[in-house]
Design a protein around this motif. Structure first.
Motif, PDB file in Angstrom:
ATOM      1  N   GLY B 761      70.946   0.596 116.536  1.00 16.56           N
ATOM      2  CA  GLY B 761      70.428   1.107 117.682  1.00 16.56           C
ATOM      3  C   GLY B 761      69.737  -0.236 118.468  1.00 16.56           C
ATOM      4  N   GLU B 762      69.832  -1.393 117.589  1.00 14.27           N
ATOM      5  CA  GLU B 762      68.988  -2.849 118.348  1.00 14.27           C
ATOM      6  C   GLU B 762      69.973  -3.718 118.642  1.00 14.27           C
ATOM      7  OE1 GLU B 762      66.277  -4.357 115.869  1.00 14.27           O
ATOM      8  OE2 GLU B 762      64.999  -2.399 115.768  1.00 14.27           O
ATOM      9  N   LEU B 783      75.736   5.387 125.861  1.00 10.57           N
ATOM     10  CA  LEU B 783      75.798   4.179 126.473  1.00 10.57           C
ATOM     11  C   LEU B 783      76.314   4.079 128.018  1.00 10.57           C
ATOM     12  CD1 LEU B 783      77.245   2.132 123.463  1.00 10.57           C
ATOM     13  CD2 LEU B 783      74.688   2.037 124.139  1.00 10.57           C
ATOM     14  N   ASP B 786      73.519   5.291 130.059  1.00 12.87           N
ATOM     15  CA  ASP B 786      72.283   4.153 130.035  1.00 12.87           C
ATOM     16  C   ASP B 786      72.654   2.885 129.910  1.00 12.87           C
ATOM     17  OD1 ASP B 786      70.111   3.204 129.790  1.00 12.87           O
ATOM     18  OD2 ASP B 786      69.243   4.417 128.017  1.00 12.87           O
ATOM     19  N   ASN B 788      71.063   0.351 130.884  1.00  9.12           N
ATOM     20  CA  ASN B 788      70.196  -0.585 130.461  1.00  9.12           C
ATOM     21  C   ASN B 788      70.105  -0.594 128.620  1.00  9.12           C
ATOM     22  OD1 ASN B 788      69.372  -1.285 133.084  1.00  9.12           O
ATOM     23  ND2 ASN B 788      67.955   0.506 132.974  1.00  9.12           N
ATOM     24  N   LEU B 789      70.520   0.475 128.234  1.00  8.84           N
ATOM     25  CA  LEU B 789      70.521   0.515 126.994  1.00  8.84           C
ATOM     26  C   LEU B 789      71.532  -0.645 126.659  1.00  8.84           C
ATOM     27  CD1 LEU B 789      69.622   1.152 124.056  1.00  8.84           C
ATOM     28  CD2 LEU B 789      71.008   3.524 124.446  1.00  8.84           C
ATOM     29  N   GLN B 792      70.738  -4.028 127.082  1.00 12.13           N
ATOM     30  CA  GLN B 792      69.569  -4.495 125.935  1.00 12.13           C
ATOM     31  C   GLN B 792      70.241  -4.754 124.489  1.00 12.13           C
ATOM     32  OE1 GLN B 792      66.486  -5.200 126.666  1.00 12.13           O
ATOM     33  NE2 GLN B 792      66.586  -6.181 124.626  1.00 12.13           N
ATOM     34  N   ILE B 793      71.106  -4.042 123.975  1.00  8.57           N
ATOM     35  CA  ILE B 793      71.782  -4.069 122.915  1.00  8.57           C
ATOM     36  C   ILE B 793      72.656  -5.490 122.756  1.00  8.57           C
ATOM     37  CG2 ILE B 793      73.397  -3.053 121.151  1.00  8.57           C
ATOM     38  CD1 ILE B 793      72.444  -0.247 121.886  1.00  8.57           C
TER      39      ILE B 793
END
Lengths: 385, 816
Positions: B761-762, B783, B786, B788-789, B792-793
């Motif tokens: 998740g990170e 994914l 989103d 942005n996610l 970010q990942i």
């Protein structure tokens, strides 16, 4: 020469005997590992006061291991030593006698061998090494390491570039020479021989020749073994090295005039018909093999004879069958026919009446081609005219 | 003055000759004759020695029997008491000196100040024979045979260095041990060329006894003198003293040396001279046993391709089987292949790009004396072993047959050609000259020890397959990092497959050693912990493998299991050994297997076992490997790249698969996901069949072939947003790390050490091994929805520090 004491006594107390070195026991009783310098004591006399200390000492172990007796009195030790010495002397005399007998037997055998060699076929000369001359030369005092060991070394030929005289020594690289100076006499360009009275005997050593002459010495072809170069040159001396039987006196090898030997390597190359004649370098002999019909003719041309002479060809038949070898000075003629029984040395003779150059014609005849004959050389023996 | 030390035990009569030979010297310095009665139990010995002790120049010492070494030492101590004593001659009681020996000793001590001791020619009497001592000093000869008789003159300084005869050598070879000790202290020997010493050879001499115990005593020597036999000193000396190659270029240049790249240039005259010397006195000559003819530009090309040494090593190996080896060169990936058998087609020489001859063959040809029969013999009298070599864009230059004819011509026109070389043979029998196998006893595997390497440390990596795979990239990455930290790396590719790797992968290596043989990839050996070991390839091939490795300080075995059988040879030389493990595999039934299990079987051999992840480290420790032996080198990206995190983008989410289409990588799971999401996503499939049953790939997925370059990889990562890795088994795959660096989000099965690279998740998404496909579909949809996610990942995963520099530092700290 100053002699050191050879009779010593290790003792607790002084021994008043003339000529005997007394060594006090006490300092040795405390010693650890013992290294004894000089002669061991004849005996050890241990007094009562030292007995306890002596019993478990390193000295006691050392003396026991070294065979030194521990005794009660000097006199008994001296008496025992005298008996031992007398026995030893008797033994040495017996050993010397045995050696003398061996020596005499050796001498007798040697003399017989010498006679046999001279009478039966020939003294064997071997050209051990031969370095042919080229145009280069060197002068002055020159030394040259020989490529052979000393055993059997009897002569060297060096190449004179012109007439002159000089001397040559057979020497060691370090240490005394093998010979006195041997005079050299060059009548012109050609080989000059320096010959020892007898071939060198003993244990094999390295040999160097040292030459001082007023003629130039011819060099052989250059080689890359620096240690084989003549001093002051970048090539070895032109050289022929001769070997014989160590310690045997041998006939002269002068090339002209007197009785002399021409070993196979000194004969001109033969002209051959119906077989092969190959010079065996290691043996200094021609190996003769007839053709398939058992026949072979060959001739050595231009052998120089100073006057009336007997020419002796020294041959050896290796095979199990007899061979006939005839020798003549004229082609086609059969002057002397010789039978060579199996496995024998035979001398084949030819008489020459006049001086001049002679062609030696040989005819070899055998029942089969499977024979092998060595021709070791010829000897020119001058005859009364 | 000098001293002569004569130990005496059981030679009560013969010692008379020894002593007399000393007392009857002609000239020379004053001498003290030291007789050491070593506790001889014969009364006759005592009587004899005490008689001689009466002489003013004779000192008699008596001690309890302690053996030859101790007796000599006692005599030496006595000699050193006299400060005027310049040297000690060691004379055994049954031997003798020639009358001029002392004169010679003085000369030697004065004229040869650099030499520590002076040893004689081997002139024997009794059993009469004369051997040459070689006429020149060579440490490698002394290491191979005791060519320095005890009857030697030893300079005082040698004893003053503290050296004495070792009393542990009671069965013999105590003198050999002494000479080696002198060399260790920096002294050298001097072979005296002239006679001065007589060795009484008897069938029952002590040395004869020592010869019978040869193996044991040599073992004792080797164990004691590890400085010589256990490290590079002996190979270094041998390569310098007995160069292995004479290289003749088509431009006329001639070089002699053991290392083709650093061989010394010699003139034509020197060449002719050395050949003459070799023919006259082969045992004394230092002329190489192998002549190589080739074009200089070809040599340069081989050197640039880093396979020059490897080829010469194989040429040397080939000449074990035939007197001639011919090399043909083609354009292609690096490869060196020897034909399995020799033939008698000498005409191969005419077309060869490189010709290698043994000197035996050339000598036999030179006996023909004229050019035509010589060349005819060289061609028609040869049996030939062909070698095939390829590397990229070779410049072949002229064929070498002309250079061979020119060399023969130079030998024939030289004045030395007219000299019968037999006329210059040493009158003594030839000395033993150390040949490869003698030195190789100290080397690994029976092959010649190689030329010394330059400044180290040197690390060798052994691998069976070198292509564009993950293990190879790890190896290259570590080597590259080590190189930056001053370590010289070497690559050993010992297998059967063609090398198929991009040029940048060879950059970190100084030299590349190639050995191609089917026997090197046989995994049919006995089973250990459920995994088959490699088979032993045979002594000869093993020697070919291990020989060049003896130059290394550290050898890292990256899965070349066949090496394990004889690695102990390297260990005995003080070379540190590592195994580098990456992954365990699974059988079709799910049983774990792989090289880590084999490594467990050889664990005792290895100084370190390198692992690619913490997970594998833990596993190896659990199987019994001491923790101190484990060195984790966590994987980082396998190559350097300028590509990093990319900007956020719109459009369909692009999902990629990169890897083999095999049961381990589970490409069918990817296909299943792709089928489910077809239309809304873009799918990029890259890889190829390798092992197992072919996977069913639908045509619409249009798989790309495997990638073979950094640029292709960069392009692939740039073309995807997500990498799906639904594998069944993994270690710590480079693909994850490389994708993360490129800003790609990775979805991977939570197996092996994957969790060490992905924090769920990170920095990526972990998939449950029991539920991979549904979880992957769900995650991809999330994914996609989103972005942005997604960004970010990707950002979280990128920008990790360079693991390989850290790994290299840890490697150096742990092993060098």
């Amino acid at each position: 020469m100053a002699q050191k004491h050879v009779i010593r006594v290790l003792a607790s107390e002084m021994a008043p005997i003339e000529g005997v070195e007394h060594i006090a026991l006490a300092p040795w009783l405390a010693a650890g590992d013992i290294v004894w310098e000089g002669a061991l004591p004849l005996c050890a006399v241990v007094g009562a006061a030292d007995a306890a200390a002596f019993e478990n000492s390193a000295l006691a172990r050392f003396l026991a291991a070294s065979g030194v007796e521990v005794v009660g009195s000097f006199e008994s030790a001296l008496s025992a030593a005298l008996v031992v010495e007398k026995q030893a002397t008797a033994t040495l005399r017996a050993e010397s006698a045995a050696l003398r007998q061996d020596f005499m037997r050796l001498q007798q055998s040697f003399a017989e061998t010498e006679d046999f060699l001279n009478a039966a076929f020939a003294p064997v000369f071997t050209c051990a090494r031969a370095w042919e001359p080229t145009e280069g030369a060197v002068s002055g005092a020159v030394s040259q390491r020989l490529p052979v060991g000393s055993i059997g070394l009897v002569a060297v030929d060096i190449w004179a570039m012109g007439a002159g005289s000089g001397q040559l020594r057979f020497g060691r690289l370090t240490g005394p020479s093998f010979s006195e100076a041997i005079a050299l006499e060059a009548k012109g360009a050609g080989w000059v021989r320096a010959m020892l009275p007898t071939p060198l005997a003993g244990l094999a050593e390295d040999v160097v020749i040292r030459v001082e002459a007023d003629f130039e010495l011819g060099l052989s072809l250059p080689i890359s073994l620096d240690y084989m170069h003549a001093s002051g040159a970048s090539a070895p001396l032109a050289l022929r090295v001769w070997k014989g039987l160590p310690g045997c006196r041998i006939p002269e090898m002068e090339p002209r005039g007197e009785r002399h030997v021409l070993p196979a390597s000194n004969l001109p190359a033969p002209e051959v018909q119906g077989g092969t004649a190959k010079l065996m370098n290691g043996r200094d002999a021609y190996s003769l093999h007839p053709g398939h019909d058992g026949k072979m003719d060959f001739v050595f041309r231009g052998i120089e004879v100073a006057g009336a002479a007997n020419i002796a060809a020294y041959t050896q038949n290796f095979g199990p069958e007899p061979v006939t070898l005839s020798l003549a000075a004229t082609e086609g003629e059969v002057a002397r026919r010789n039978m060579l029984p199996p496995e024998t040395h035979v001398q084949c003779d030819l008489f020459i009446a006049d001086a001049g150059k002679v062609d030696l014609h040989f005819k070899l005849r055998a029942a089969s081609p499977l024979v092998s004959v060595f021709l070791r050389g010829v000897e020119i023996i001058p005859m009364a005219e | 003055m000098i001293a002569v030390v004569i130990p005496v035990w059981h030679h009560p009569v013969l010692v008379d000759e020894a002593v007399l030979s000393c007392l009857e010297q002609v000239g020379g310095p004053a001498a003290e004759i030291i007789l050491v009665n070593d506790g001889c139990d014969l009364a006759q010995t005592r009587a004899s020695l005490e008689g001689w002790a009466a002489h003013p120049n004779v000192t008699l010492l008596t001690q309890i029997n302690q053996g030859l070494s101790a007796a000599r030492n006692t005599g030496v101590e006595q000699a050193l008491k006299n400060p005027a004593c310049r040297g000690v001659f060691l004379l055994d009681a049954d031997n003798m000196l020639d009358p001029h020996a002392f004169q010679l000793f003085e000369k030697l001590l004065d004229n040869e100040p650099e030499s520590g001791w002076f040893y004689p020619q081997v002139d024997m009497f009794g059993m009469e024979v004369n051997y040459s001592n070689g006429n020149s000093w060579a440490l490698s000869r002394l290491a191979s045979i005791n060519c320095s008789d005890a009857g030697s003159l030893v300079r005082r300084e040698v004893f003053e260095s503290g050296l004495r005869f070792d009393t542990a050598f009671k069965q013999g070879f105590e003198d050999w041990d002494f000479w080696l000790g002198a060399v260790e202290r920096g002294f050298t020997g001097y072979p005296v060329i002239e006679s001065f010493f007589r060795y009484r050879k008897r069938p029952e001499s002590m040395v004869s006894g020592a010869n019978r115990k040869d193996v044991l005593l040599r073992g004792q020597l080797r164990a004691k003198h590890k400085w010589l036999y256990g490290q590079s000193r002996l190979p270094d000396a041998w390569n310098a003293e007995y160069p292995r190659f004479c290289i003749i270029s088509t431009d006329g240049g001639i070089k002699i040396g053991s290392n083709p790249a650093t061989a010394r240039t010699v003139s034509s005259d020197e060449f002719v001279g050395e050949v003459f010397h070799q023919r006259a006195n082969p045992a004394e000559s230092r002329f190489p046993p192998i002549m190589v003819f080739c074009a200089p530009e070809l040599l340069d090309g081989l050197k640039d391709a880093k396979i020059l040494d490897s080829l010469f090593y194989q040429i040397e190996g080939a000449l074990r089987h035939a007197p001639v080896a011919v090399v043909s060169i083609t354009d292609g990936p690096r490869s060196i292949r020897a034909h399995g058998k020799v033939d008698d087609d000498g005409t191969r020489l005419l077309e060869a790009d490189i010709i290698a001859l043994s000197m035996h063959h050339l000598n036999a040809a030179l006996d023909k004396e004229d050019m035509a029969p010589i060349i005819s013999y060289l061609i028609e009298g040869a049996t030939v072993l062909p070698l095939e070599v390829s590397f990229e864009a070779p410049t072949l230059g002229d064929k070498p047959m002309g250079a061979l004819m020119d060399a023969v011509g130079a030998l024939l026109v030289s004045p030395m050609a007219s000299v019968p070389f037999q006329q210059y043979a040493n009158w003594r029998s030839p000395v033993f000259a150390p040949i490869a196998k003698d030195v190789a006893v100290c080397n690994a595997g029976g092959r010649p020890a190689l030329a010394p390497l330059g400044q180290g440390p040197h690390v060798g990596f052994a691998i069976q397959v070198f292509q564009f795979g993950g293990v190879e990239k790890c190896l290259v990455a570590l080597a590259s990092a080590l190189q930056k930290q001053g370590v010289t790396c070497h690559l050993f590719v010992y297998g059967v497959d063609d090398i198929n790797a991009a040029e940048w992968m060879f950059e970190p290596f100084e030299k590349i050693w190639i050995l191609k043989n089917a026997a090197l990839r046989e995994w049919g050996g006995s089973r250990y912990m459920g995994t088959n070991d490699a088979e032993h390839p045979g002594e000869m091939l093993m020697g070919d493998m291990l020989g060049p490795m003896t130059q290394m300080d550290v050898v890292v075995n990256c899965g070349a299991g066949v090496l394990n059988h004889e690695l102990v040879e390297l260990r005995a030389r003080g070379i540190k050994l590592c195994a580098w493990e990456h992954i365990t595999d699974s059988t079709p039934y799910g049983r774990s297997r792989g090289t880590p299990y084999i490594t467990l079987g050889y664990e005792g051999l290895f100084d370190r076992i390198l692992t690619c992840s913490q997970q594998l480290t833990t596993r190896m420790a659990a199987f019994g490997v001491p923790e101190a032996k484990l060195l984790p080198l966590p994987n980082g990206p396998g190559f350097e790249s300028a590509v990093s995190a990319r900007p956020k983008r719109e459009g369909p989410l692009r999902v990629g698969f990169l890897g083999r289409f095999d049961p381990q990588k589970k490409v069918e799971r990817f296909v299943e996901v792709a089928e489910a999401l077809r239309g809304d996503f873009e799918f990029h499939l890259c890889g190829g069949e390798v092992l197992g049953k072919p996977a069913r790939i639908p045509e619409w997925l249009s798989p790309q072939p495997p990638l073979k370059s950094r640029a292709e990889l960069d392009a692939f990562y740039a073309a995807i947003d997500v990498l799906l890795m639904p594998s069944r088994d993994e270690g710590l795959p480079l693909t994850i790390l490389e994708a993360q660096r490129a800003g790609v989000v990775v979805l991977a099965t939570d197996v092996g050490a994957v969790a060490e690279a992905i924090s769920d998740g990170e920095s990526g998404i972990l998939l449950d091994p029991a539920n991979v496909v549904p979880q992957a579909i769900t995650a991809l949809q999330a994914l996609d929805n989103d972005r942005n996610l997604l960004a970010q990942i990707a950002k979280n995963a990128a920008g990790k520090p360079d693991r390989w520099q850290q790994n290299a530092t840890a490697f150096i700290k742990s092993l060098l």
